[in-house]
Write a protein that holds these residues in place. Structure first.
Motif, PDB file in Angstrom:
ATOM      1  N   ALA A 645       0.820  -1.212   0.000  1.00 16.37           N
ATOM      2  CA  ALA A 645       0.000   0.000   0.000  1.00 16.37           C
ATOM      3  C   ALA A 645       0.853   1.261   0.000  1.00 16.37           C
ATOM      4  O   ALA A 645       0.497   2.265  -0.618  1.00 16.37           O
ATOM      5  N   ALA A 646       2.013   1.204   0.692  1.00 11.61           N
ATOM      6  CA  ALA A 646       2.836   2.406   0.823  1.00 11.61           C
ATOM      7  C   ALA A 646       3.676   2.681  -0.415  1.00 11.61           C
ATOM      8  O   ALA A 646       3.923   3.845  -0.755  1.00 11.61           O
ATOM      9  N   ALA A 647       4.150   1.616  -1.113  1.00 13.27           N
ATOM     10  CA  ALA A 647       5.117   1.834  -2.183  1.00 13.27           C
ATOM     11  C   ALA A 647       4.801   1.075  -3.457  1.00 13.27           C
ATOM     12  O   ALA A 647       5.648   1.042  -4.358  1.00 13.27           O
ATOM     13  N   ASP A 648       3.617   0.474  -3.543  1.00 18.68           N
ATOM     14  CA  ASP A 648       3.260  -0.330  -4.708  1.00 18.68           C
ATOM     15  C   ASP A 648       4.337  -1.385  -4.970  1.00 18.68           C
ATOM     16  O   ASP A 648       4.729  -1.645  -6.111  1.00 18.68           O
ATOM     17  N   LEU A 649       4.817  -2.000  -3.889  1.00 23.71           N
ATOM     18  CA  LEU A 649       5.914  -2.962  -3.945  1.00 23.71           C
ATOM     19  C   LEU A 649       5.398  -4.336  -3.524  1.00 23.71           C
ATOM     20  O   LEU A 649       4.812  -4.480  -2.440  1.00 23.71           O
ATOM     21  N   TYR A 650       5.627  -5.337  -4.364  1.00 23.59           N
ATOM     22  CA  TYR A 650       5.071  -6.670  -4.131  1.00 23.59           C
ATOM     23  C   TYR A 650       6.171  -7.732  -4.178  1.00 23.59           C
ATOM     24  O   TYR A 650       7.069  -7.661  -5.022  1.00 23.59           O
ATOM     25  N   PRO A 651       6.108  -8.731  -3.298  1.00 26.55           N
ATOM     26  CA  PRO A 651       7.107  -9.801  -3.312  1.00 26.55           C
ATOM     27  C   PRO A 651       6.860 -10.749  -4.476  1.00 26.55           C
ATOM     28  O   PRO A 651       5.731 -10.876  -4.961  1.00 26.55           O
ATOM     29  N   VAL A 652       7.923 -11.431  -4.901  1.00 29.75           N
ATOM     30  CA  VAL A 652       7.767 -12.451  -5.940  1.00 29.75           C
ATOM     31  C   VAL A 652       8.008 -13.857  -5.386  1.00 29.75           C
ATOM     32  O   VAL A 652       7.687 -14.839  -6.048  1.00 29.75           O
ATOM     33  N   ALA A 653       8.556 -13.957  -4.187  1.00 22.90           N
ATOM     34  CA  ALA A 653       8.758 -15.265  -3.559  1.00 22.90           C
ATOM     35  C   ALA A 653       8.958 -15.072  -2.063  1.00 22.90           C
ATOM     36  O   ALA A 653       9.477 -14.035  -1.622  1.00 22.90           O
ATOM     37  N   ILE A 654       8.538 -16.074  -1.291  1.00 22.26           N
ATOM     38  CA  ILE A 654       8.753 -16.084   0.156  1.00 22.26           C
ATOM     39  C   ILE A 654       9.088 -17.515   0.560  1.00 22.26           C
ATOM     40  O   ILE A 654       8.380 -18.458   0.205  1.00 22.26           O
ATOM     41  N   GLY A 655      10.173 -17.676   1.283  1.00 21.62           N
ATOM     42  CA  GLY A 655      10.536 -18.973   1.838  1.00 21.62           C
ATOM     43  C   GLY A 655      10.703 -18.856   3.331  1.00 21.62           C
ATOM     44  O   GLY A 655      11.701 -18.310   3.817  1.00 21.62           O
ATOM     45  N   THR A 656       9.726 -19.308   4.093  1.00 22.27           N
ATOM     46  CA  THR A 656       9.689 -19.211   5.555  1.00 22.27           C
ATOM     47  C   THR A 656       9.677 -17.750   5.991  1.00 22.27           C
ATOM     48  O   THR A 656       8.631 -17.192   6.289  1.00 22.27           O
ATOM     49  N   ASP A 657      10.834 -17.111   6.051  1.00 19.71           N
ATOM     50  CA  ASP A 657      10.891 -15.707   6.463  1.00 19.71           C
ATOM     51  C   ASP A 657      11.818 -14.892   5.566  1.00 19.71           C
ATOM     52  O   ASP A 657      12.235 -13.795   5.935  1.00 19.71           O
ATOM     53  N   ALA A 658      12.140 -15.425   4.409  1.00 17.82           N
ATOM     54  CA  ALA A 658      12.960 -14.711   3.426  1.00 17.82           C
ATOM     55  C   ALA A 658      12.060 -14.189   2.321  1.00 17.82           C
ATOM     56  O   ALA A 658      11.354 -14.966   1.672  1.00 17.82           O
ATOM     57  N   ILE A 659      12.062 -12.873   2.093  1.00 17.48           N
ATOM     58  CA  ILE A 659      11.146 -12.231   1.153  1.00 17.48           C
ATOM     59  C   ILE A 659      11.948 -11.646  -0.006  1.00 17.48           C
ATOM     60  O   ILE A 659      12.934 -10.917   0.198  1.00 17.48           O
ATOM     61  N   VAL A 660      11.535 -11.969  -1.226  1.00 18.23           N
ATOM     62  CA  VAL A 660      12.235 -11.527  -2.434  1.00 18.23           C
ATOM     63  C   VAL A 660      11.452 -10.390  -3.083  1.00 18.23           C
ATOM     64  O   VAL A 660      10.256 -10.534  -3.377  1.00 18.23           O
ATOM     65  N   TYR A 661      12.136  -9.274  -3.331  1.00 19.18           N
ATOM     66  CA  TYR A 661      11.529  -8.124  -3.997  1.00 19.18           C
ATOM     67  C   TYR A 661      12.314  -7.759  -5.257  1.00 19.18           C
ATOM     68  O   TYR A 661      13.553  -7.769  -5.235  1.00 19.18           O
ATOM     69  N   PRO A 662      11.639  -7.438  -6.359  1.00 14.84           N
ATOM     70  CA  PRO A 662      12.332  -6.831  -7.508  1.00 14.84           C
ATOM     71  C   PRO A 662      12.855  -5.465  -7.104  1.00 14.84           C
ATOM     72  O   PRO A 662      12.182  -4.720  -6.383  1.00 14.84           O
ATOM     73  N   SER A 663      14.056  -5.125  -7.566  1.00 16.32           N
ATOM     74  CA  SER A 663      14.673  -3.886  -7.093  1.00 16.32           C
ATOM     75  C   SER A 663      15.481  -3.222  -8.199  1.00 16.32           C
ATOM     76  O   SER A 663      16.121  -3.900  -9.004  1.00 16.32           O
ATOM     77  N   PRO A 664      15.477  -1.888  -8.219  1.00 21.81           N
ATOM     78  CA  PRO A 664      16.311  -1.180  -9.207  1.00 21.81           C
ATOM     79  C   PRO A 664      17.790  -1.221  -8.850  1.00 21.81           C
ATOM     80  O   PRO A 664      18.635  -0.931  -9.701  1.00 21.81           O
ATOM     81  N   GLY A 665      18.127  -1.539  -7.614  1.00 24.68           N
ATOM     82  CA  GLY A 665      19.523  -1.600  -7.191  1.00 24.68           C
ATOM     83  C   GLY A 665      19.787  -2.854  -6.383  1.00 24.68           C
ATOM     84  O   GLY A 665      18.864  -3.568  -5.978  1.00 24.68           O
ATOM     85  N   PRO A 666      21.054  -3.166  -6.093  1.00 23.12           N
ATOM     86  CA  PRO A 666      21.401  -4.421  -5.431  1.00 23.12           C
ATOM     87  C   PRO A 666      21.247  -4.414  -3.917  1.00 23.12           C
ATOM     88  O   PRO A 666      21.405  -5.454  -3.282  1.00 23.12           O
ATOM     89  N   SER A 667      20.944  -3.273  -3.316  1.00 23.69           N
ATOM     90  CA  SER A 667      20.890  -3.158  -1.861  1.00 23.69           C
ATOM     91  C   SER A 667      19.450  -3.102  -1.363  1.00 23.69           C
ATOM     92  O   SER A 667      18.560  -2.613  -2.075  1.00 23.69           O
TER      93      SER A 667
END
Length: 732
Positions: A645-667
């Motif tokens: 809701a805050a940043a129009d940012l959505y995860p593409v995968a979750i494993g237990t407690d690891a969340i993957v986000y598409p990002s414009p940079g590596p950090s």
């Protein structure tokens, strides 16, 4: 008669007046109460006061007022006569056990110290003549100096002045016990029975109880390969012995133990052997042996699984590592999972001693805030092999969500959208100690189940399992801060795979409560709930939290760091002190393993549908495990929603407690949302060291993920495949 009453009243008034200036200091009030083994509630009952009032008196926040003040002063005076404070000019005691600053164990019981003359064979080794006590660092050639730690505040229990455990090693025919703080003791024992007796009578090893109603921890002896050879034990077990996880009864050492009148637990002489004599009154006489070459300290929990360090670690360094774990968590009891479960009962003992007013004898009583007995199980909450399911399902029948409570962590992924593929990177952030954080403040059931039928009304205050249809929950209809989210790009909060439910299913209370929080009506069909409730895991969480945060601080990762400072500190932390890196992993494994142990499976110990040993534990509570996992998953989903809701940012995968986000940079700083002031958006993921905050796990390119999908013929959960050197081997 009235004259006598008046005289007594006048005397009482004088006592009250004197008491105004006659109370000990707040710290001394607490010391006297704890020395007598009294609780604040007991004193409050005797004085007709509230327990909170007694706590305030001991903290110095408030002072008792007449007439309670006089009675309180009289009580403290009587306790002071029985438990006088140590004299300031008393002879100097042995040096305090060097333990981390985070150690917050209970005040030790007053026990007279054993005269030095009584323990000649335990005299510490010295480098030069005339040295009588060891320094706080290792004094053996080749050993690294132990990291300097502040001594714990308060007196050291003289019963355990040499620490909770020792590493037993042999060099040039001399057996030595390496203790915490650099102390090295000569061990005169030539057999295992003699070693046990030396430990019980002379070594002064062990750990004071963590709760006044608990019990002191038994001393632990860690045996190295050289020690095994010295005592006639094999360094390597045979295939048959490894399979049985114990030596045969015909082994000469086992026979020595039996002939000496010592006993062992039913597990026999294995990697974690418990050897004991009959108790002396209420005093246990037990020693636990941790046999290092027999994989007692599994590399997957206690070591670096890809590059084990413990087998070659010097005994002085090994005892430093395990001693820090004992001081910050608890004395090791086996696997980290077993140790974590023992920590629960050590902090919430099931029983206490209570005096029978009729006979004056002490008897066993149960504590209201603990797990105290076995209760009937609920079919939907138990694993497939449980005896209660015998004859009800086919041997390989896969139970449906309407037949089984499936509260598990996320294992979810989805394809990237065209817009998301524009980003060059996939960044993974990982929740710190997510299961432990989920246990914080969680209300769980302490008694047996009550079956509710006939469409009961949902009550979020009742822990348990609810059969309810949540297929109508549409995330796209939820508004957060006036905004809606794209429900198709978020996992469902109600299933581990993130799929939307298709009909009635069993859910733990936190999951159903989250559906209500999102604004949807729920209509349970039936439920199994617990009516006696409590925050059983709170003290367990707090001890593990403190252990983790202090250990990270020792590596330079403190709670005041944020942004790039935090990322830099995390990247270099394990180069600062490798021992602390091992300790970090062991603490995390303890938290994760203990939660899993609440629903321990048979692991092939017995045939399907036959009882297995774990079912006899009062702490075998699959409903509590389900509540923790449900809280972890829904808490993570809550942050996903607020981030979307805050940043129009959505995860593409979750494993237990690891969340993957598409990002414009590596950090992570390139993707996690921040306010205009540079602070994390409230309610979203925040970088930091505390449990529940996130750290960076790793980064890969979107191209790498697309190639992986193509190689494996579909979408693959990449969450735990993306790691960097600084985060390798992490996880929960």
């Amino acid at each position: 008669m009235s004259t006598e009453n008046e005289l007594f009243s006048a005397v009482d008034a004088l006592l009250e007046q004197v008491a105004q200036d006659d109370l000990p200091t707040p710290a001394e009030r607490k010391r006297l109460r704890e020395a007598a083994g009294l609780s604040q509630a007991q004193i409050a009952t005797a004085l007709d006061a509230r327990r909170e009032a007694v706590g305030n008196w001991e903290a110095g926040r408030t002072e008792p007022r007449p007439p309670k003040r006089a009675a309180y002063a009289r009580l403290l005076e009587g306790l002071a006569a029985r438990y006088p404070a140590p004299a300031a000019d008393a002879p100097a005691a042995a040096p305090a056990l060097v333990v981390p600053e985070a150690f917050t164990g209970p005040a030790p019981e007053p026990t007279p110290a054993v005269p030095a003359a009584a323990v000649p064979s335990s005299r510490p080794k010295t480098e030069a003549a005339g040295t009588t006590r060891p320094s706080a660092t290792s004094r053996r050639p080749g050993a690294k100096k132990a990291a300097a730690k502040k001594a714990a505040a308060g007196p050291v229990d003289p019963r355990f002045e040499n620490g909770p455990l020792a590493v037993i090693d042999c060099e040039d025919g001399q057996v030595s016990a390496y203790c915490v703080g650099g102390l090295v003791l000569d061990v005169p024992a030539k057999t295992i029975p003699a070693l046990i007796d030396w430990t019980l009578t002379e070594a002064r090893l062990g750990q004071a109880r963590l709760h006044r109603n608990g019990r002191d921890a038994d001393p632990i002896l860690v045996l190295t390969a050289a020690a095994l050879e010295r005592f006639g034990l094999p360094v390597v077990l045979s295939e048959e012995e490894r399979h049985a996880s114990r030596l045969p009864e015909s082994h000469k050492v086992v026979k020595q133990i039996t002939r000496a009148g010592l006993q062992m637990s039913q597990r026999g002489f294995g990697p974690w052997a418990r050897v004991y004599r009959d108790p002396e009154g209420s005093r246990r006489r037990c020693v636990q042996l941790c046999i290092l070459p027999w994989n007692a300290l599994d590399a997957r929990e206690w070591d670096k699984k890809d590059n084990p360090q413990l087998p070659t670690m010097h005994p002085a360094d090994l005892v430093q590592y395990l001693g820090l774990y004992a001081a910050r968590v608890i004395t090791p009891r086996g696997t980290t999972a077993t140790t974590g479960l023992e920590l629960m009962t050590a902090l919430r003992p099931p029983t206490r001693a209570e005096k029978d007013p009729a006979t004056g004898e002490f008897k066993r009583a149960f504590n209201d805030d603990a797990l105290t007995q076995l209760y009937p199980v609920v079919e939907c909450e138990v694993p497939d092999e449980h005896p209660v399911l015998k004859g009800k399902f086919a041997r390989h029948h896969l139970r449906t969500p309407a037949e089984m409570l499936m509260e598990e962590p996320y294992d979810w992924c989805r394809p990237l959208t065209d817009d998301e593929c524009v980003n060059p990177y996939l960044v993974v952030v990982d929740l710190n100690m997510s299961f432990a954080a989920a246990a914080n403040g969680l209300t769980v059931g302490l008694n047996g189940p009550t079956h509710l039928t006939g469409n009961p009304q949902f009550d979020p205050a009742l822990p348990g399992s609810w059969l309810v249809d949540l297929s109508h929950v549409d995330l796209s209809r939820v508004r957060i801060n006036g905004r809606t989210v794209d429900g198709d790009r978020l996992p469902s909060p109600f299933t581990p795979k993130g799929d939307r439910p298709t009909g009635p299913a069993w859910y733990a209370t936190p999951t159903v409560a989250y559906a209500v929080e999102l604004g949807f009506d729920v209509a349970p069909i039936e439920a199994y709930v617990r009516t006696q409730t409590g925050r059983y895991l709170d003290s367990w969480y707090k001890r593990l939290r403190d252990a983790y945060v202090h250990t990270m601080a020792d590596m330079g990762v403190t709670t005041d760091l944020g942004g790039q400072e935090f990322l830099d500190a995390m990247a270099r932390r394990k180069q600062v002190d490798p021992t602390m890196g091992l300790l970090e992993n062991a603490i995390k494994a303890t938290a994760k393993g203990a939660i899993g142990k609440l629903r321990q499976r048979s692991r092939g110990q017995v045939p399907y549908y036959e009882p297995y040993p774990a079912l006899d534990r009062w702490t075998w509570r699959p409903d509590i495990r389900a509540a923790v996992l449900a809280t972890q998953r829904t808490g993570l989903h809550r942050k996903l929603m607020k981030t979307a809701a805050a940043a129009d940012l959505y995860p593409v995968a979750i494993g237990t407690d690891a969340i993957v986000y598409p990002s414009p940079g590596p950090s992570p700083l390139d993707v996690l949302p921040h306010t205009e002031e540079g602070k994390p958006v409230p309610g979203t993921f925040r970088l930091g060291v505390s449990p529940g905050m996130v750290k960076w796990q790793g980064t890969q390119t979107v191209l790498w993920a697309e190639q992986l999908f193509e190689e494996r013929g579909g979408v693959v959960n990449v969450s735990n495949l993306i790691k960097t050197d600084q985060s390798a081997g992490e996880g929960e």
